[in-house]
Design an enzyme around this catalytic site. Structure first.
Site, mmCIF file in Angstrom:
data_model
loop_
_atom_site.group_PDB
_atom_site.id
_atom_site.type_symbol
_atom_site.label_atom_id
_atom_site.label_comp_id
_atom_site.label_asym_id
_atom_site.label_seq_id
_atom_site.Cartn_x
_atom_site.Cartn_y
_atom_site.Cartn_z
ATOM 1 N N HIS A 1 -32.214 26.958 6.017
ATOM 2 C CA HIS A 1 -30.808 26.938 5.602
ATOM 3 C C HIS A 1 -30.666 27.532 4.202
ATOM 4 O O HIS A 1 -29.836 28.428 3.969
ATOM 5 C CB HIS A 1 -30.289 25.496 5.612
ATOM 6 N N GLU A 2 -31.484 27.053 3.281
ATOM 7 C CA GLU A 2 -31.415 27.540 1.903
ATOM 8 C C GLU A 2 -31.862 28.991 1.797
ATOM 9 O O GLU A 2 -31.283 29.782 1.045
ATOM 10 C CB GLU A 2 -32.257 26.650 0.981
ATOM 11 N N HIS B 1 -29.022 31.364 2.683
ATOM 12 C CA HIS B 1 -28.151 31.651 1.536
ATOM 13 C C HIS B 1 -28.810 32.668 0.602
ATOM 14 O O HIS B 1 -28.172 33.612 0.141
ATOM 15 C CB HIS B 1 -27.880 30.364 0.742
#
Length: 213
Positions: A53-54, A57
């Site tokens: 998820h990170e 980004h």
């Protein structure tokens, strides 16, 4: 090309361990043995869900030419740990900070939606693997363990997706909504349906419906 600072790697590892523990507490209650038993299983789903998820980004940020770095939010980790004892996890251990003098709502929205989309994709991948191994899991302990890992991975990632898409505070949902309301509605609807199915029907019954058992 990804570049990481030493402090960023440290923060990611700390956040990963604490968030994994939080989800283990939610699933294991206050039974220490149950928490320790489920922790390795939870770490697979959280590891894939949180880290990717990170990185989602970070990848999109760097694609647009910005420097992006994950930073730990200690207060968020403490709050996540506290909420886990009440049966849910407020998963806000930190965030990827994108450094830019100016950024349009569109670019900010695309950077923000990358994380939840990764979680949705992972939830579907885990569900697909769970569906594939389920018939064998009925007769094999190894496949049964794979099924459990995938079931937990599906549940955690669908939850992470819908949680991060909430349009509150500094969560991804606020930025996605500011960019494109329609895309936000569709994305949170998909994540919400996946999460609702996990909480009400259960992964095993979802799989049985898919394969017609």
């Amino acid at each position: 090309m990804f570049k990481f600072t030493a402090s960023e790697v440290r923060d990611l590892i700390i956040a990963f361990i604490i968030i994994s523990l939080c989800f283990a507490i939610v699933n294991g209650g206050r039974d220490v043995n149950a928490i320790l038993s489920i922790l390795p299983i939870v770490m697979v789903g959280v590891g894939a869900g949180f880290i990717l998820h990170e990185l989602g980004h970070k990848f999109v940020s760097m694609k647009y030419g910005y420097w992006a770095e994950f930073k730990l939010w200690p207060q968020g980790l403490i709050f996540a740990l506290i909420t886990s004892f009440f049966g849910f996890v407020f998963a806000a251990p930190g965030a990827v900070y994108t450094y830019a003098n100016y950024m349009t709502d569109e670019i900010n929205g695309k950077i923000s939606i990358a994380g939840p989309v990764v979680n949705i994709a992972l939830a579907l991948i885990f569900l697909g693997i769970a569906t594939a191994v389920y018939p064998s899991a009925l007769y094999s302990e190894t496949y049964a363990l794979v099924f459990i890992i995938c079931a937990v991975g599906y549940s955690i990632n669908s939850f992470l997706a819908v949680f991060n898409l909430l349009p509150i505070g500094n969560l991804d949902g606020s930025k996605v909504m500011a960019w494109n309301f329609g895309i936000w509605v569709v994305t949170i609807a998909i994540a919400g349906i996946l999460t609702l199915m996990s909480m009400t029907i259960g992964v095993q019954n979802i799989v049985r419906l898919i394969i017609g058992m």
